[in-house]
Motif scaffolding. Sequence first.
Motif, mmCIF file in Angstrom:
data_model
loop_
_atom_site.group_PDB
_atom_site.id
_atom_site.type_symbol
_atom_site.label_atom_id
_atom_site.label_comp_id
_atom_site.label_asym_id
_atom_site.label_seq_id
_atom_site.Cartn_x
_atom_site.Cartn_y
_atom_site.Cartn_z
ATOM 1 N N LEU A 172 0.858 -1.180 0.000
ATOM 2 C CA LEU A 172 0.000 0.000 0.000
ATOM 3 C C LEU A 172 0.892 1.227 0.000
ATOM 4 C CD1 LEU A 172 -3.027 0.775 0.225
ATOM 5 C CD2 LEU A 172 -2.719 0.804 2.695
ATOM 6 N N ASP A 173 0.749 2.060 -1.003
ATOM 7 C CA ASP A 173 1.566 3.253 -1.148
ATOM 8 C C ASP A 173 0.652 4.469 -1.017
ATOM 9 O OD1 ASP A 173 3.748 4.893 -1.650
ATOM 10 O OD2 ASP A 173 3.574 4.706 -3.830
ATOM 11 N N LEU A 174 0.716 5.139 0.126
ATOM 12 C CA LEU A 174 -0.155 6.273 0.395
ATOM 13 C C LEU A 174 0.634 7.484 0.859
ATOM 14 C CD1 LEU A 174 -3.001 4.503 2.401
ATOM 15 C CD2 LEU A 174 -3.205 5.501 0.126
ATOM 16 N N THR A 175 0.156 8.648 0.461
ATOM 17 C CA THR A 175 0.711 9.899 0.974
ATOM 18 C C THR A 175 -0.301 10.499 1.950
ATOM 19 O OG1 THR A 175 -0.292 11.279 -0.732
ATOM 20 C CG2 THR A 175 1.904 10.341 -1.225
ATOM 21 N N VAL A 176 0.153 11.462 2.707
ATOM 22 C CA VAL A 176 -0.734 12.151 3.647
ATOM 23 C C VAL A 176 -1.877 12.813 2.871
ATOM 24 C CG1 VAL A 176 -0.866 13.990 5.370
ATOM 25 C CG2 VAL A 176 1.121 12.468 5.317
ATOM 26 N N GLU A 177 -1.551 13.463 1.748
ATOM 27 C CA GLU A 177 -2.590 14.100 0.935
ATOM 28 C C GLU A 177 -3.663 13.100 0.515
ATOM 29 O OE1 GLU A 177 -0.151 15.633 -2.218
ATOM 30 O OE2 GLU A 177 0.037 17.603 -1.265
ATOM 31 N N GLN A 178 -3.260 11.900 0.140
ATOM 32 C CA GLN A 178 -4.230 10.881 -0.281
ATOM 33 C C GLN A 178 -5.126 10.437 0.875
ATOM 34 O OE1 GLN A 178 -1.229 8.246 -1.885
ATOM 35 N NE2 GLN A 178 -1.999 8.548 -3.977
ATOM 36 N N ILE A 179 -4.580 10.392 2.071
ATOM 37 C CA ILE A 179 -5.379 9.999 3.245
ATOM 38 C C ILE A 179 -6.491 11.019 3.494
ATOM 39 C CG2 ILE A 179 -5.359 9.660 5.762
ATOM 40 C CD1 ILE A 179 -4.041 7.360 4.265
ATOM 41 N N PHE A 180 -6.144 12.305 3.409
ATOM 42 C CA PHE A 180 -7.114 13.347 3.734
ATOM 43 C C PHE A 180 -7.972 13.779 2.541
ATOM 44 C CE2 PHE A 180 -3.999 13.893 7.212
ATOM 45 C CZ PHE A 180 -4.871 13.733 8.280
ATOM 46 N N ALA A 181 -7.633 13.376 1.327
ATOM 47 C CA ALA A 181 -8.393 13.781 0.134
ATOM 48 C C ALA A 181 -9.880 13.435 0.213
ATOM 49 C CB ALA A 181 -7.765 13.171 -1.123
ATOM 50 N N PRO A 182 -10.288 12.275 0.775
ATOM 51 C CA PRO A 182 -11.722 11.960 0.822
ATOM 52 C C PRO A 182 -12.567 12.917 1.664
ATOM 53 C CG PRO A 182 -10.425 9.967 1.106
ATOM 54 C CD PRO A 182 -9.472 11.125 1.182
ATOM 55 N N LEU A 183 -11.930 13.789 2.440
ATOM 56 C CA LEU A 183 -12.714 14.747 3.216
ATOM 57 C C LEU A 183 -13.462 15.714 2.305
ATOM 58 C CD1 LEU A 183 -10.357 15.570 6.215
ATOM 59 C CD2 LEU A 183 -12.364 14.080 6.178
ATOM 60 N N LYS A 184 -12.893 15.982 1.132
ATOM 61 C CA LYS A 184 -13.556 16.870 0.171
ATOM 62 C C LYS A 184 -14.489 16.001 -0.673
ATOM 63 C CE LYS A 184 -12.609 20.885 -1.953
ATOM 64 N NZ LYS A 184 -11.759 21.875 -1.592
ATOM 65 N N MET A 185 -15.786 16.165 -0.459
ATOM 66 C CA MET A 185 -16.773 15.327 -1.147
ATOM 67 C C MET A 185 -17.560 16.089 -2.204
ATOM 68 S SD MET A 185 -18.155 13.011 2.031
ATOM 69 C CE MET A 185 -19.264 12.062 1.011
ATOM 70 N N SER A 186 -17.479 17.405 -2.182
ATOM 71 C CA SER A 186 -18.164 18.192 -3.203
ATOM 72 C C SER A 186 -17.398 19.489 -3.400
ATOM 73 C CB SER A 186 -19.611 18.489 -2.799
ATOM 74 O OG SER A 186 -19.644 19.425 -1.739
ATOM 75 N N THR A 187 -17.742 20.202 -4.453
ATOM 76 C CA THR A 187 -17.101 21.498 -4.692
ATOM 77 C C THR A 187 -17.800 22.553 -3.867
ATOM 78 O OG1 THR A 187 -18.518 21.849 -6.599
ATOM 79 C CG2 THR A 187 -16.352 20.882 -7.021
ATOM 80 N N PRO A 188 -17.061 23.541 -3.425
ATOM 81 C CA PRO A 188 -17.695 24.613 -2.644
ATOM 82 C C PRO A 188 -18.777 25.305 -3.461
ATOM 83 C CG PRO A 188 -15.298 24.803 -2.587
ATOM 84 C CD PRO A 188 -15.629 23.745 -3.599
ATOM 85 N N SER A 189 -19.833 25.708 -2.772
ATOM 86 C CA SER A 189 -20.929 26.406 -3.448
ATOM 87 C C SER A 189 -20.484 27.812 -3.812
ATOM 88 C CB SER A 189 -22.143 26.502 -2.528
ATOM 89 O OG SER A 189 -22.620 25.213 -2.237
ATOM 90 N N THR A 190 -20.889 28.248 -4.981
ATOM 91 C CA THR A 190 -20.656 29.620 -5.403
ATOM 92 C C THR A 190 -22.022 30.275 -5.576
ATOM 93 O OG1 THR A 190 -20.666 29.005 -7.725
ATOM 94 C CG2 THR A 190 -18.524 29.016 -6.615
ATOM 95 N N PRO A 191 -22.091 31.591 -5.577
ATOM 96 C CA PRO A 191 -23.403 32.229 -5.713
ATOM 97 C C PRO A 191 -24.170 31.740 -6.952
ATOM 98 C CG PRO A 191 -21.749 33.840 -5.070
ATOM 99 C CD PRO A 191 -21.033 32.546 -5.339
ATOM 100 N N ALA A 192 -23.479 31.413 -8.040
ATOM 101 C CA ALA A 192 -24.160 30.973 -9.262
ATOM 102 C C ALA A 192 -24.753 29.573 -9.085
ATOM 103 C CB ALA A 192 -23.182 30.972 -10.427
ATOM 104 N N ASN A 193 -24.184 28.756 -8.178
ATOM 105 C CA ASN A 193 -24.655 27.378 -7.978
ATOM 106 C C ASN A 193 -25.799 27.281 -6.972
ATOM 107 O OD1 ASN A 193 -22.629 26.652 -9.702
ATOM 108 N ND2 ASN A 193 -21.292 25.784 -8.122
ATOM 109 N N ARG A 194 -26.095 28.324 -6.285
ATOM 110 C CA ARG A 194 -27.109 28.240 -5.222
ATOM 111 C C ARG A 194 -28.482 28.296 -5.759
ATOM 112 N NH1 ARG A 194 -24.238 31.841 -0.596
ATOM 113 N NH2 ARG A 194 -22.513 30.468 -0.344
#
Length: 194
Positions: A172-194
Amino acid sequence: MVGAIHPTLNLSEFLQLPETQPASEYINGRMIQKPMPKGKHSRLQLTLCNQINQRVEASQIAYAFPELRCSFGTRSLVPDIAVFQWSRIPFEPDGEVPNDFFLPPDWMIEILSPEQSSNRVTGNILYCLEQGGRLAWLLDPADRSILVFQPQQQPILCQGCDRLSVLPEINLDLTVEQIFAPLKMSTPSTPANR
């Protein structure tokens, strides 16, 4: 609130008590309740267990158990993830996984919660390594870092693209970034997306 309950118990008495929700651990003669896992903790725990088990379960190298009570020495701990080499899992005679594990995990993974004492968690990690554990990670979602512990070595602070040590038998070859990447599950909302 996390705290001590039943301050004078022995390990045998503790193990006879009904399970609490969230789980309680037995440390230095005291029953201490863990904090209730929250969103980031749950997401990291699930994805990391899945990543490990996808690599090792089919070949029977190891298995990652979430929230498994491990009683050994003078403590009963519930690591966020307990990884056992397949050959060390104390299977029942019929091949089923047992309910009780009376040995330390080979690899202990803890995910620090904001209301959790980092020193208490580190103390549990060090105890596990003293009792025969081979590797431990302490994930800190707040600063996206991981402390890697191995017996009789200084802990190593890993961040960003640092590659993480795993058990040698696990490919298993993992970096710290790869471990924490699943925390981001969607893109941040922008006024146009609301």
